[in-house]
Every structure is written in C-alpha cells, then in structure tokens.
Design a protein around this motif. Structure first.
Motif, PDB file in Angstrom:
ATOM      1  N   TRP A 210     -74.638  58.158 -73.143  1.00  0.00           N
ATOM      2  CA  TRP A 210     -74.278  57.636 -74.549  1.00  0.00           C
ATOM      3  C   TRP A 210     -74.041  58.885 -75.560  1.00  0.00           C
ATOM      4  N   GLN A 211     -74.664  59.861 -75.344  1.00  0.00           N
ATOM      5  CA  GLN A 211     -74.632  61.148 -76.114  1.00  0.00           C
ATOM      6  C   GLN A 211     -72.895  61.658 -75.949  1.00  0.00           C
ATOM      7  N   VAL A 212     -72.327  61.374 -74.899  1.00  0.00           N
ATOM      8  CA  VAL A 212     -70.920  61.900 -74.772  1.00  0.00           C
ATOM      9  C   VAL A 212     -70.103  60.841 -75.569  1.00  0.00           C
ATOM     10  N   ARG A 213     -70.360  59.519 -75.650  1.00  0.00           N
ATOM     11  CA  ARG A 213     -69.770  58.540 -76.163  1.00  0.00           C
ATOM     12  C   ARG A 213     -69.840  58.909 -77.699  1.00  0.00           C
ATOM     13  N   GLU A 214     -70.775  59.148 -78.110  1.00  0.00           N
ATOM     14  CA  GLU A 214     -71.201  59.115 -79.520  1.00  0.00           C
ATOM     15  C   GLU A 214     -70.258  60.432 -79.984  1.00  0.00           C
ATOM     16  N   GLU A 215     -70.210  61.609 -79.042  1.00  0.00           N
ATOM     17  CA  GLU A 215     -69.431  62.934 -79.513  1.00  0.00           C
ATOM     18  C   GLU A 215     -68.003  62.403 -79.555  1.00  0.00           C
ATOM     19  N   ALA A 216     -67.498  61.644 -78.487  1.00  0.00           N
ATOM     20  CA  ALA A 216     -65.996  61.433 -78.492  1.00  0.00           C
ATOM     21  C   ALA A 216     -65.479  60.417 -79.789  1.00  0.00           C
ATOM     22  N   ALA A 217     -66.426  59.583 -80.083  1.00  0.00           N
ATOM     23  CA  ALA A 217     -66.202  58.870 -81.240  1.00  0.00           C
ATOM     24  C   ALA A 217     -66.015  59.436 -82.556  1.00  0.00           C
ATOM     25  N   THR A 218     -67.000  60.764 -82.735  1.00  0.00           N
ATOM     26  CA  THR A 218     -67.020  61.627 -83.749  1.00  0.00           C
ATOM     27  C   THR A 218     -65.647  62.225 -83.778  1.00  0.00           C
ATOM     28  N   THR A 219     -65.371  62.840 -82.600  1.00  0.00           N
ATOM     29  CA  THR A 219     -64.103  63.767 -82.611  1.00  0.00           C
ATOM     30  C   THR A 219     -62.858  62.961 -82.831  1.00  0.00           C
ATOM     31  N   ALA A 220     -62.813  61.704 -82.247  1.00  0.00           N
ATOM     32  CA  ALA A 220     -61.690  60.818 -82.388  1.00  0.00           C
ATOM     33  C   ALA A 220     -61.395  60.637 -83.965  1.00  0.00           C
ATOM     34  N   GLY A 221     -62.507  60.353 -84.714  1.00  0.00           N
ATOM     35  CA  GLY A 221     -62.589  59.983 -86.196  1.00  0.00           C
ATOM     36  C   GLY A 221     -61.883  61.231 -86.925  1.00  0.00           C
ATOM     37  N   LYS A 222     -62.724  62.354 -86.503  1.00  0.00           N
ATOM     38  CA  LYS A 222     -62.502  63.668 -87.315  1.00  0.00           C
ATOM     39  C   LYS A 222     -60.694  63.921 -86.865  1.00  0.00           C
ATOM     40  N   LEU A 223     -60.013  63.709 -85.963  1.00  0.00           N
ATOM     41  CA  LEU A 223     -58.860  63.705 -85.722  1.00  0.00           C
ATOM     42  C   LEU A 223     -57.948  62.906 -85.939  1.00  0.00           C
ATOM     43  N   ARG A 224     -58.354  61.530 -86.570  1.00  0.00           N
ATOM     44  CA  ARG A 224     -57.874  60.526 -87.100  1.00  0.00           C
ATOM     45  C   ARG A 224     -56.744  59.859 -85.789  1.00  0.00           C
TER      46      ARG A 224
END
Length: 332
Positions: A210-224
């Motif tokens: 889940w920690q990887v999924r959380e970070e992937a979501a964060t980066t996807a939002g950051k990069l829009r």
C-alpha cells in the motif's frame, strides 16, 4: 597545558579526565566537553578520534556533528576506515548531521564502503547537498545488494532531477523486490516533464504494497497525469485509507468532473483525514453538483473537515460567479 585551558578551570578539569586510564571516564568527559560552548575545545575532541578505546572514538565522532569545520570533516572522514563498526557508523552519522557542502566531495570516494550502514548514511548525507558529482555513484548504487543503500541512492537521484536517471528509476519503481525501494522510486520520478513514467505509475497504483500505491497516487497528482484518471478513481476504493486520501488529492489536482460521485461517497468515510481531502478535491473540481453533499458536512464533528467543506463550498460558488461573468462579457 595550553593558555586556553589554563584560563578555563572547567576545561582544564575535563582535559585531565580525558587522560584517565578508564575509558568510560574519558568517554563521559567527551560528553561534558560537547556541552561547552565555543570551539576552543575542538582540538581535544579531534584528538579523541585516535583514542585506543572504540567507545571513546565513537563518542568523539558524535560530538563533532556540532562543529562545522574542515578539521571536523577531515577527522570524521578518516574515522570511516576505523577498525570498529560503531566508530565508523558514528562518523558516517555525524557527516550526515553536518550537512556541509564542503564534505560532499570528500564523501564521494567512500560510497563503496564495505559497510552497508556507512554507504546508506553517506548517500543520505549527499541527498540534500545536491552535488552533481554524486549522480554517477548514486546511479551505480541502484544495483547495490542492500535495499537501504538503493533507497537512499534513489532519493539522491530524485533530488538531482537529472532526466537521464528516469529509465533506471522507473525500472526500479516496478521491479525492485523491496517495497521501500519501489516507494522511493515512485516518489523520485516526480520530476519528470512528460508521461514517460506513466506506465510505471499505473503499475504502482496496483502494487501489492500500500505504501507504493500511496506514493504512486501522490506522484500522479503532482504531475497531473490525466491518463491515470481511471486508476486514481479506482484507488478511491483502496483497502487502505492512506491510498484513498492521496488519490482524492490527486483527483482534485486533475479537476475531473467524473471523479465527483466517488469523492462525494468519500465524504462519509469514517476517517476524518479522508473526508477533509475529498472535500478539498471537490472544491478544486468546482462543480455545483457537489454542493448538497458538502453542505451536509459543514457541521462535521472534526473541525478540519468543517473548515475544508466551507472552503470547498466557497470555491464552487466563486467558480460559478466567474463563469457567469465570463458569459456576460461574451454577450457584450
């Protein structure tokens, strides 16, 4: 006896204890020495780096983290080759705590140190210094046998933001066997300027950890990344609220109207942090359809949720007024 210690009875007493036959007395004397203000006693600490007792050498290394000088850095660098693991590790840790750019180039030759702890700590020291010369050794360290070393090397590359590191980072984000490394790599690719890392992020959103999924979501939002919208909407149903929270935040950054229904559902989640993020995301998206649901949580039991709901409501009303103004101006 020098003139400085002769004029300072407290320092003179500690200097005498540093000559004691009992190594524990010498070690405690270093602790007292470190509590003194000023740099008059720095030579005494540096001299203790060569004490016959490893515990004293380690204590001297820890004391040097408070002294930003070339002499301190040189002494700590030399101690990295000490025969005692505790002394070596204390030296590496103090080099990290110093965070001195002057130490960066002197650290570089030790990035292949036999101790994984030392390698890890030295890469951590280089992370915030952002020295260009650390790029090549950090890239090479992505193949290190130790997961902690790989993780810290990833963060160095993330701070340096060199596009040529992206292929290796995206590969690691998907294929490294350790979740902590995949997570770090998911965050490190956030400096990408295109969608070359999209495939890795989409894989990350379904990673077993889940920690990887959380970070992937964060980066996807950051990069829009709009091409990640389906996976981000699906992530609102993740079994871990931390992933849902980051997905909600990312969807707010993307301002996707089709994300409104699942975000409205998230307003009733038991976790207040998720309710807050869902409300903020709805405010960013700015569609009037979200107003009834937001009105229902204006009096939420959590003050942060109430604040976020009221802010979101204000944003949506402001967006509606802006649209009306633009339409009016268009008719004129």
């Amino acid at each position: 006896m020098d003139a400085i210690s002769a004029d300072n009875p407290e320092l003179l007493a500690i200097q005498g204890r540093l000559q004691a036959s009992d190594s524990e007395v010498r070690r405690v004397a270093l602790l007292d020495l470190a509590d003194l203000e000023g740099e008059d006693h720095l030579p005494l600490i540096i001299a203790s780096l060569k004490d016959p007792a490893a515990a004293v050498r380690a204590e001297a290394a820890r004391a040097l983290e408070a002294f930003e000088s070339d002499a301190s850095i040189d002494g700590l660098i030399a101690l990295l080759d000490d025969s005692d693991p505790a002394a070596r590790e204390a030296a590496a840790q103090s080099l990290y705590e110093l965070k001195q750019r002057e130490s960066a180039r002197r650290i570089l030759p030790h990035l292949t140190h036999p101790s994984a702890f030392v390698r890890t700590t030295l890469f951590r020291a280089l992370r915030e210094l952002r020295v260009a010369e650390s790029f090549a050794p950090a890239l090479a360290a992505l193949a290190d046998a130790d997961a902690a070393v790989r993780r810290e090397a990833v963060t160095v590359l993330g701070y340096l933001k060199q596009p040529q590191a992206l292929p290796a980072l995206t590969s690691l984000a998907v294929a490294d066997p350790e979740p902590e490394v995949r997570r770090a790599a998911m965050g490190a690719v956030g400096f990408a300027s295109d969608e070359s890392i999209l495939s890795a992020l989409l894989d990350g959103l379904t990673d077993p950890a889940w920690q990887v999924r959380e970070e992937a979501a964060t980066t996807a939002g950051k990069l829009r990344l709009e091409n990640a919208q389906d996976q981000l909407i699906a992530a609102l149903q993740d079994t871990y609220w931390q992933v849902r929270l980051r997905a909600a935040r990312a969807l707010g950054c993307l301002r996707l109207s089709r994300a409104v229904p699942p975000l409205i559902d998230a307003l009733s989640h038991s976790m207040s942090n998720l309710r807050k993020e869902a409300a903020l995301a709805l405010g960013e998206i700015g569609v009037p359809e979200a107003l009834p649901a937001l009105e229902q949580i204006r009096d939420d039991r959590d003050p942060e949720v109430r604040k976020s709901a009221r802010l979101a409501i204000a944003q949506i009303h402001a967006a509606g007024q802006s649209v009306q103004i633009l339409r009016k101006e268009g008719r004129q």
